[in-house]
Design a protein around this motif. Structure first.
Motif, mmCIF file in Angstrom:
data_model
loop_
_atom_site.group_PDB
_atom_site.id
_atom_site.type_symbol
_atom_site.label_atom_id
_atom_site.label_comp_id
_atom_site.label_asym_id
_atom_site.label_seq_id
_atom_site.Cartn_x
_atom_site.Cartn_y
_atom_site.Cartn_z
ATOM 1 N N LEU A 41 0.832 -1.199 0.000
ATOM 2 C CA LEU A 41 0.000 0.000 0.000
ATOM 3 C C LEU A 41 0.872 1.257 0.000
ATOM 4 O O LEU A 41 0.599 2.206 -0.743
ATOM 5 C CB LEU A 41 -0.939 0.009 1.209
ATOM 6 N N CYS A 42 1.914 1.270 0.810
ATOM 7 C CA CYS A 42 2.823 2.425 0.865
ATOM 8 C C CYS A 42 3.453 2.681 -0.499
ATOM 9 O O CYS A 42 3.530 3.833 -0.948
ATOM 10 C CB CYS A 42 3.911 2.201 1.917
ATOM 11 N N GLN A 43 3.893 1.618 -1.154
ATOM 12 C CA GLN A 43 4.494 1.754 -2.481
ATOM 13 C C GLN A 43 3.487 2.341 -3.465
ATOM 14 O O GLN A 43 3.795 3.258 -4.231
ATOM 15 C CB GLN A 43 4.995 0.392 -2.978
ATOM 16 N N VAL A 44 2.263 1.828 -3.424
ATOM 17 C CA VAL A 44 1.218 2.304 -4.322
ATOM 18 C C VAL A 44 0.886 3.772 -4.032
ATOM 19 O O VAL A 44 0.733 4.577 -4.961
ATOM 20 C CB VAL A 44 -0.033 1.391 -4.202
ATOM 21 N N PHE A 48 1.086 6.882 -6.616
ATOM 22 C CA PHE A 48 -0.004 7.829 -6.865
ATOM 23 C C PHE A 48 0.489 9.261 -6.671
ATOM 24 O O PHE A 48 0.148 10.150 -7.449
ATOM 25 C CB PHE A 48 -1.184 7.575 -5.918
ATOM 26 N N ALA A 49 1.260 9.480 -5.623
ATOM 27 C CA ALA A 49 1.741 10.822 -5.304
ATOM 28 C C ALA A 49 2.639 11.379 -6.403
ATOM 29 O O ALA A 49 2.692 12.594 -6.609
ATOM 30 C CB ALA A 49 2.489 10.820 -3.968
ATOM 31 N N GLU A 50 3.339 10.494 -7.104
ATOM 32 C CA GLU A 50 4.234 10.930 -8.176
ATOM 33 C C GLU A 50 3.481 11.307 -9.443
ATOM 34 O O GLU A 50 4.078 11.831 -10.383
ATOM 35 C CB GLU A 50 5.261 9.834 -8.490
ATOM 36 N N GLY A 51 2.195 11.050 -9.477
ATOM 37 C CA GLY A 51 1.400 11.396 -10.658
ATOM 38 C C GLY A 51 1.406 10.254 -11.653
ATOM 39 O O GLY A 51 1.381 9.093 -11.280
ATOM 40 N N GLY A 52 1.465 10.571 -12.900
ATOM 41 C CA GLY A 52 1.405 9.538 -13.931
ATOM 42 C C GLY A 52 -0.038 9.259 -14.312
ATOM 43 O O GLY A 52 -0.979 9.911 -13.857
ATOM 44 N N ALA A 53 -0.208 8.258 -15.135
ATOM 45 C CA ALA A 53 -1.538 7.912 -15.633
ATOM 46 C C ALA A 53 -2.404 7.346 -14.511
ATOM 47 O O ALA A 53 -1.933 6.574 -13.670
ATOM 48 C CB ALA A 53 -1.414 6.899 -16.765
ATOM 49 N N PHE A 54 -3.661 7.741 -14.501
ATOM 50 C CA PHE A 54 -4.621 7.241 -13.525
ATOM 51 C C PHE A 54 -4.896 5.764 -13.808
ATOM 52 O O PHE A 54 -5.176 5.377 -14.935
ATOM 53 C CB PHE A 54 -5.918 8.053 -13.616
ATOM 54 N N ASP A 55 -4.790 4.940 -12.774
ATOM 55 C CA ASP A 55 -5.027 3.497 -12.885
ATOM 56 C C ASP A 55 -6.199 3.145 -11.976
ATOM 57 O O ASP A 55 -6.033 2.959 -10.770
ATOM 58 C CB ASP A 55 -3.759 2.740 -12.470
ATOM 59 N N GLU A 56 -7.382 3.071 -12.559
ATOM 60 C CA GLU A 56 -8.588 2.859 -11.769
ATOM 61 C C GLU A 56 -8.546 1.554 -10.973
ATOM 62 O O GLU A 56 -8.989 1.511 -9.826
ATOM 63 C CB GLU A 56 -9.832 2.873 -12.661
ATOM 64 N N ASP A 57 -7.995 0.498 -11.557
ATOM 65 C CA ASP A 57 -7.935 -0.786 -10.847
ATOM 66 C C ASP A 57 -7.025 -0.703 -9.623
ATOM 67 O O ASP A 57 -7.355 -1.218 -8.560
ATOM 68 C CB ASP A 57 -7.453 -1.915 -11.771
ATOM 69 N N LYS A 58 -5.908 -0.035 -9.783
ATOM 70 C CA LYS A 58 -4.965 0.092 -8.664
ATOM 71 C C LYS A 58 -5.537 0.998 -7.574
ATOM 72 O O LYS A 58 -5.435 0.697 -6.383
ATOM 73 C CB LYS A 58 -3.615 0.613 -9.159
#
Length: 195
Positions: A41-44, A48-58
């Protein structure tokens, strides 16, 4: 499947899949398995905090974990594991301050978890529009940093002490209460070897 896709699939699976029911027979192992899931969870959260493409499943997997398993894990520790350790610890273990600090962190974690759950829920509802945003990124980074430090203390100090001090009866009771909290029937074996 490339390395990125494999890491993505592994993270989603870890967040969505609780430890096996049989681990209620070895509740300390169940807690450690949940710690692995929390590190995921921490890694994820950092991704997320770094931005990038939105991954709805993740994002959905992280939201699921935050809304169910994370809060149950905190209750496992606060209502069962920590009180057992307080009862069984020897004076030379000097664990009171550590447990007090962890309990205070759990209180902060609950507040942060509510805020992060809102951020993740909003992201799914808007299809990731503006996710995570500057404020959201800061919340996610802070949560991941605090949670990692918390897990280090639990894995390095609390869990070894629990292995040393808790009796077989304590472990059975812990496993039964953890299973009941999740609405799962305790597997029933009496073998609680924690090695």
């Amino acid at each position: 499947m490339n390395r990125h896709e494999e890491a993505r699939a592994t993270a989603i699976m870890a967040l969505k899949t609780p430890p096996p029911v049989a681990q209620f027979l070895t509740p300390l192992q169940y807690i450690l398995t949940d710690h692995f899931r929390q590190r995921t969870l921490c890694q994820v959260m950092e991704e997320f905090a770094e931005g990038g493409a939105f991954d709805e499943d993740k994002v959905g997997a992280a939201l699921h974990f935050m809304m169910s398993d994370f809060s149950l894990h905190v209750i496992d520790e606060e209502e069962d594991l920590f009180p057992l350790l307080r009862q069984r610890a020897m004076p030379e273990d000097d664990i009171e301050e550590v447990l007090d600090d962890l309990s205070a962190e759990h209180a902060t974690d609950r507040t942060d978890a509510d805020d992060i759950t809102g951020i993740l829920r909003d992201a799914i509802e808007t299809g990731g529009k503006g996710f995570p945003g500057a404020d959201g990124s800061e919340w996610l980074r802070r949560f991941a940093k605090n949670e990692r430090r918390h897990l280090i203390v639990e894995n390095a100090i609390v869990m070894p002490l629990a292995r040393a001090r808790l009796s077989a009866a304590d472990l059975r009771s812990l496993g039964r209460r953890m299973a009941a909290r999740r609405g799962i029937e305790y597997p029933g074996k009496v073998d609680v070897d924690q090695s």
